[in-house]
Design an enzyme around this catalytic site. Structure first.
Site, PDB file in Angstrom:
ATOM      1  N   HIS A   1       2.103  41.811  74.084  1.00 40.26           N
ATOM      2  CA  HIS A   1       1.100  43.070  73.885  1.00 40.26           C
ATOM      3  C   HIS A   1       1.233  43.673  72.421  1.00 40.26           C
ATOM      4  O   HIS A   1       0.533  44.639  71.444  1.00 40.26           O
ATOM      5  CB  HIS A   1       0.844  44.188  74.480  1.00 40.26           C
ATOM      6  CG  HIS A   1       0.403  43.749  75.910  1.00 40.26           C
ATOM      7  ND1 HIS A   1      -0.847  43.595  76.180  1.00 40.26           N
ATOM      8  CD2 HIS A   1       1.189  43.442  77.042  1.00 40.26           C
ATOM      9  CE1 HIS A   1      -0.846  42.999  77.322  1.00 40.26           C
ATOM     10  NE2 HIS A   1       0.533  42.822  77.954  1.00 40.26           N
TER      11      HIS A   1
ATOM     12  N   GLU B   1       4.864  31.497  79.341  1.00 46.37           N
ATOM     13  CA  GLU B   1       3.549  31.631  80.359  1.00 46.37           C
ATOM     14  C   GLU B   1       2.348  31.047  80.249  1.00 46.37           C
ATOM     15  O   GLU B   1       1.561  31.190  79.185  1.00 46.37           O
ATOM     16  CB  GLU B   1       3.065  33.483  80.360  1.00 46.37           C
ATOM     17  CG  GLU B   1       4.978  33.839  81.328  1.00 46.37           C
ATOM     18  CD  GLU B   1       4.458  35.332  81.611  1.00 46.37           C
ATOM     19  OE1 GLU B   1       3.050  35.919  81.998  1.00 46.37           O
ATOM     20  OE2 GLU B   1       5.546  36.152  81.650  1.00 46.37           O
TER      21      GLU B   1
ATOM     22  N   ASN C   1       8.680  39.740  76.485  1.00 49.37           N
ATOM     23  CA  ASN C   1       7.767  39.744  76.947  1.00 49.37           C
ATOM     24  C   ASN C   1       6.979  40.607  75.284  1.00 49.37           C
ATOM     25  O   ASN C   1       6.837  41.768  75.668  1.00 49.37           O
ATOM     26  CB  ASN C   1       6.584  40.182  77.661  1.00 49.37           C
ATOM     27  CG  ASN C   1       5.121  39.247  78.005  1.00 49.37           C
ATOM     28  OD1 ASN C   1       4.271  39.492  76.926  1.00 49.37           O
ATOM     29  ND2 ASN C   1       4.951  38.859  79.350  1.00 49.37           N
TER      30      ASN C   1
ATOM     31  N   HIS D   1       6.413  42.236  86.056  1.00 46.94           N
ATOM     32  CA  HIS D   1       5.426  43.115  86.129  1.00 46.94           C
ATOM     33  C   HIS D   1       5.180  44.614  86.134  1.00 46.94           C
ATOM     34  O   HIS D   1       6.101  44.455  87.588  1.00 46.94           O
ATOM     35  CB  HIS D   1       4.145  41.868  87.004  1.00 46.94           C
ATOM     36  CG  HIS D   1       3.026  42.106  86.396  1.00 46.94           C
ATOM     37  ND1 HIS D   1       2.176  43.482  86.121  1.00 46.94           N
ATOM     38  CD2 HIS D   1       2.157  41.153  85.414  1.00 46.94           C
ATOM     39  CE1 HIS D   1       0.858  43.086  85.995  1.00 46.94           C
ATOM     40  NE2 HIS D   1       1.234  41.752  85.500  1.00 46.94           N
TER      41      HIS D   1
ATOM     42  N   ARG E   1      -6.552  35.764  74.055  1.00 48.71           N
ATOM     43  CA  ARG E   1      -7.139  36.980  73.968  1.00 48.71           C
ATOM     44  C   ARG E   1      -5.527  37.638  73.344  1.00 48.71           C
ATOM     45  O   ARG E   1      -5.595  38.762  72.647  1.00 48.71           O
ATOM     46  CB  ARG E   1      -6.723  38.148  75.111  1.00 48.71           C
ATOM     47  CG  ARG E   1      -6.351  38.317  75.915  1.00 48.71           C
ATOM     48  CD  ARG E   1      -6.761  39.218  77.499  1.00 48.71           C
ATOM     49  NE  ARG E   1      -7.575  38.594  78.362  1.00 48.71           N
ATOM     50  CZ  ARG E   1      -7.506  38.929  79.668  1.00 48.71           C
ATOM     51  NH1 ARG E   1      -7.092  39.422  80.181  1.00 48.71           N
ATOM     52  NH2 ARG E   1      -7.973  38.368  80.265  1.00 48.71           N
TER      53      ARG E   1
ATOM     54  N   THR F   1      -3.885  37.409  97.581  1.00 49.77           N
ATOM     55  CA  THR F   1      -4.025  38.702  97.316  1.00 49.77           C
ATOM     56  C   THR F   1      -3.205  39.851  96.591  1.00 49.77           C
ATOM     57  O   THR F   1      -4.369  40.705  96.180  1.00 49.77           O
ATOM     58  CB  THR F   1      -4.586  39.105  98.819  1.00 49.77           C
ATOM     59  OG1 THR F   1      -3.661  39.374 100.070  1.00 49.77           O
ATOM     60  CG2 THR F   1      -6.231  38.898  99.018  1.00 49.77           C
TER      61      THR F   1
ATOM     62  N   ARG G   1      -3.128  32.720  76.945  1.00 51.82           N
ATOM     63  CA  ARG G   1      -3.732  32.379  77.986  1.00 51.82           C
ATOM     64  C   ARG G   1      -5.436  32.217  77.321  1.00 51.82           C
ATOM     65  O   ARG G   1      -5.179  31.668  75.984  1.00 51.82           O
ATOM     66  CB  ARG G   1      -4.633  34.258  77.774  1.00 51.82           C
ATOM     67  CG  ARG G   1      -3.457  35.145  78.941  1.00 51.82           C
ATOM     68  CD  ARG G   1      -4.372  36.494  78.566  1.00 51.82           C
ATOM     69  NE  ARG G   1      -5.102  36.740  79.473  1.00 51.82           N
ATOM     70  CZ  ARG G   1      -4.987  36.609  81.307  1.00 51.82           C
ATOM     71  NH1 ARG G   1      -3.960  37.479  81.927  1.00 51.82           N
ATOM     72  NH2 ARG G   1      -5.719  36.500  81.924  1.00 51.82           N
TER      73      ARG G   1
ATOM     74  N   HIS H   1       2.620  34.841  76.970  1.00 52.94           N
ATOM     75  CA  HIS H   1       1.508  33.933  77.771  1.00 52.94           C
ATOM     76  C   HIS H   1       0.570  33.600  76.992  1.00 52.94           C
ATOM     77  O   HIS H   1      -0.194  34.687  76.518  1.00 52.94           O
ATOM     78  CB  HIS H   1       1.220  35.291  78.871  1.00 52.94           C
ATOM     79  CG  HIS H   1       0.177  35.024  79.523  1.00 52.94           C
ATOM     80  ND1 HIS H   1      -0.402  35.143  80.614  1.00 52.94           N
ATOM     81  CD2 HIS H   1      -0.465  33.523  79.888  1.00 52.94           C
ATOM     82  CE1 HIS H   1      -0.779  34.670  81.522  1.00 52.94           C
ATOM     83  NE2 HIS H   1      -1.476  33.444  81.026  1.00 52.94           N
TER      84      HIS H   1
ATOM     85  N   GLU I   1       9.276  33.966  90.693  1.00 54.79           N
ATOM     86  CA  GLU I   1       9.535  34.776  89.350  1.00 54.79           C
ATOM     87  C   GLU I   1       8.674  35.833  90.229  1.00 54.79           C
ATOM     88  O   GLU I   1       6.960  35.758  90.552  1.00 54.79           O
ATOM     89  CB  GLU I   1       9.027  34.932  87.757  1.00 54.79           C
ATOM     90  CG  GLU I   1       8.583  36.086  87.351  1.00 54.79           C
ATOM     91  CD  GLU I   1       9.188  37.056  86.104  1.00 54.79           C
ATOM     92  OE1 GLU I   1       9.087  35.401  85.107  1.00 54.79           O
ATOM     93  OE2 GLU I   1       8.024  37.660  85.242  1.00 54.79           O
TER      94      GLU I   1
END
Ligand code: PXP
Length: 244
Positions: free
Chosen positions: A10, A70, A7, A194, A49, A101, A45, A43, A151
């Site tokens: 970042h 994603e 991924n 993750h 971002r 949750t 978003r 991803h 996933e």
């Protein structure tokens, strides 16, 4: 063989911190590809971002390995995915109400909406994955709505490890173990990701039903010190060791 998806979000986070054109996430993706990544994950978003629309265009144009796109279950993202038709899409929660949750996508209470949402993506030839917690109800709902992949969210397991809450970590690992077997028995392909690091990857890589790990934040951070290829090689070594 256990696949490694890298991924590169970042890299874009660092780029966007200065509003500059660099570092380029597509360059990182090409380096990851050359270093043996089985796929690239990005991803897009809703708030852009990190990854931006132009990054997805460039990844689709330049990658030889599959792109795992994603996205949230929104109309805007569905349109973008249908325009690009990436190899794979992974539906992730973005808003609080889409999240269980435990942090995965709420599929069980949204079966009809998710089923309707993924049908055109499947028809367009995308492999559809749902990012869910190790929770029986979510996994069974994922099978019913027609996803090909789940996933499993490893964020809670990783957080508990780093918080030193080892009994709870081990209980979460047990849930991941049971639910990967259950998902596989329902005919779903099982991926995981993750928060995975050198310290946390092995017990997850050792789960026999898991076919793919998607790892980003740690690898990009480690790449600052050793380079992306060497960081990936070490991760791959640990994955292979766990698998053997
Ligand atoms: N898998 C999914 C579905 C994700 O949303 C993310 C984070 O974008 C990852 C894997 C990778 O997580 P990390 O960056 O913490 O390795």
């Amino acid at each position: 063989m256990l696949r490694l998806g890298v991924n590169i979000d970042h890299v874009a986070t660092v780029r966007n911190a200065r509003g500059s054109a660099y570092p380029d996430p597509v360059r990182a993706a090409k380096i990851a590809e050359a270093a043996g990544a089985d796929g690239i994950t990005a991803h897009l978003r809703e708030d852009r971002r990190h990854i931006k629309d132009a990054d997805i265009d460039a990844l689709m144009e330049n990658l030889a390995v599959p792109l795992n796109f994603e996205m949230a279950a929104t109309e805007e993202m569905q349109k973008i995915a249908l325009r690009h038709r990436p190899h794979a899409v992974c539906i992730v929660p973005e808003k609080r109400e889409e999240r269980t949750t435990e942090g995965g996508l709420e599929v069980a209470r949204e079966e009809k909406r998710i089923a309707d949402f993924i049908t055109p993506l499947r028809e367009a030839g995308c492999r559809v994955s749902l990012f869910v917690a190790a929770d029986r109800a979510q996994i069974e709902a994922s099978a019913r709505v027609g996803a090909q992949v789940v996933e499993l969210h490893t964020g809670a397991y990783c957080d508990l490890h780093y918080e030193g809450r080892f009994d709870e970590r081990d209980a979460e690992l047990e849930r991941l173990r049971e639910m990967s077997a259950h998902a596989h028995a329902l005919g779903l392909e099982v991926h995981a990701g993750h928060g995975l690091t050198y310290e946390t990857v092995k017990p997850i890589a050792a789960l026999p039903e898991v076919k793919e790990l998607n790892i980003g934040h740690f690898l990009i951070g480690e790449a600052l010190f050793v380079g992306l290829g060497p960081a990936m090689n070490e991760m791959r070594r640990l994955m292979d060791e766990a698998r053997a």
